[in-house]
Design an enzyme around this catalytic site. Structure first.
Site, PDB file in Angstrom:
ATOM      1  CB  ILE A  29       1.637  26.671 -37.276  1.00 48.92           C
ATOM      2  CG1 ILE A  29       0.411  26.802 -36.349  1.00 48.92           C
ATOM      3  CG2 ILE A  29       1.980  28.002 -37.920  1.00 48.92           C
ATOM      4  CD1 ILE A  29       0.641  27.632 -35.112  1.00 48.92           C
ATOM      5  CB  SER A  51       5.921  29.380 -40.352  1.00 52.71           C
ATOM      6  OG  SER A  51       5.098  29.657 -39.234  1.00 52.71           O
ATOM      7  CB  CYS A  52       5.881  25.201 -36.463  1.00 56.49           C
ATOM      8  SG  CYS A  52       6.527  24.297 -35.057  1.00 56.49           S
ATOM      9  CB  SER A  53      11.644  24.943 -36.547  1.00 51.17           C
ATOM     10  OG  SER A  53      11.453  24.920 -35.148  1.00 51.17           O
TER      11      SER A  53
END
Length: 123
Positions: free
Chosen positions: A8, A10-12
């Site tokens: 994903i 937006s996952c850090s």
């Protein structure tokens, strides 16, 4: 070298993986679960190789929001767990990196971000 990184955007943790692959000069395709989903066959292949405990992320909020019945079904039956992962892609541990290394003539399948594993496999 053909590498696909699944996750994903937006996952850090994904951002760390993208940065590491870029630093190592590795080109890759990105498969975004939120936009593209994931099929059962791919998940089954990962589970066969890595195990459901590695692929299924039980530490996230999506897992915690499941009913006790859903959790029990996933814990007792891998097929049920895979069905839940297809429906709730945010429960798949990120990133999953899969591909073929040309210079080493071997397949790579990594689950989760481990900088040392990235160095070993892609340096």
């Amino acid at each position: 070298m053909t590498i696909t990184i699944y996750g994903i955007k937006s996952c850090s943790t994904m951002k760390k993986a993208f940065t590491k692959l870029d630093e190592l000069g590795i080109s890759y395709d990105f498969h975004d679960y939120k936009k593209q989903g994931i099929d059962k066959d791919t998940l089954q292949r990962w589970v066969n190789e890595l195990g459901i405990d590695k692929v299924l992320n039980k530490r996230g909020t999506t897992w915690r929001k499941l009913t006790d019945e859903q959790k029990q079904a996933a814990d007792t039956n891998v097929t049920n767990a895979i069905d839940l992962l297809v429906e709730n892609t945010s429960m798949i541990k990120r990133p999953i990196v899969e591909g073929q290394l040309k210079n080493k003539d071997q397949a790579v399948l990594l689950c989760g971000f481990d900088e040392e594993a990235f160095d070993i496999n892609f340096s």
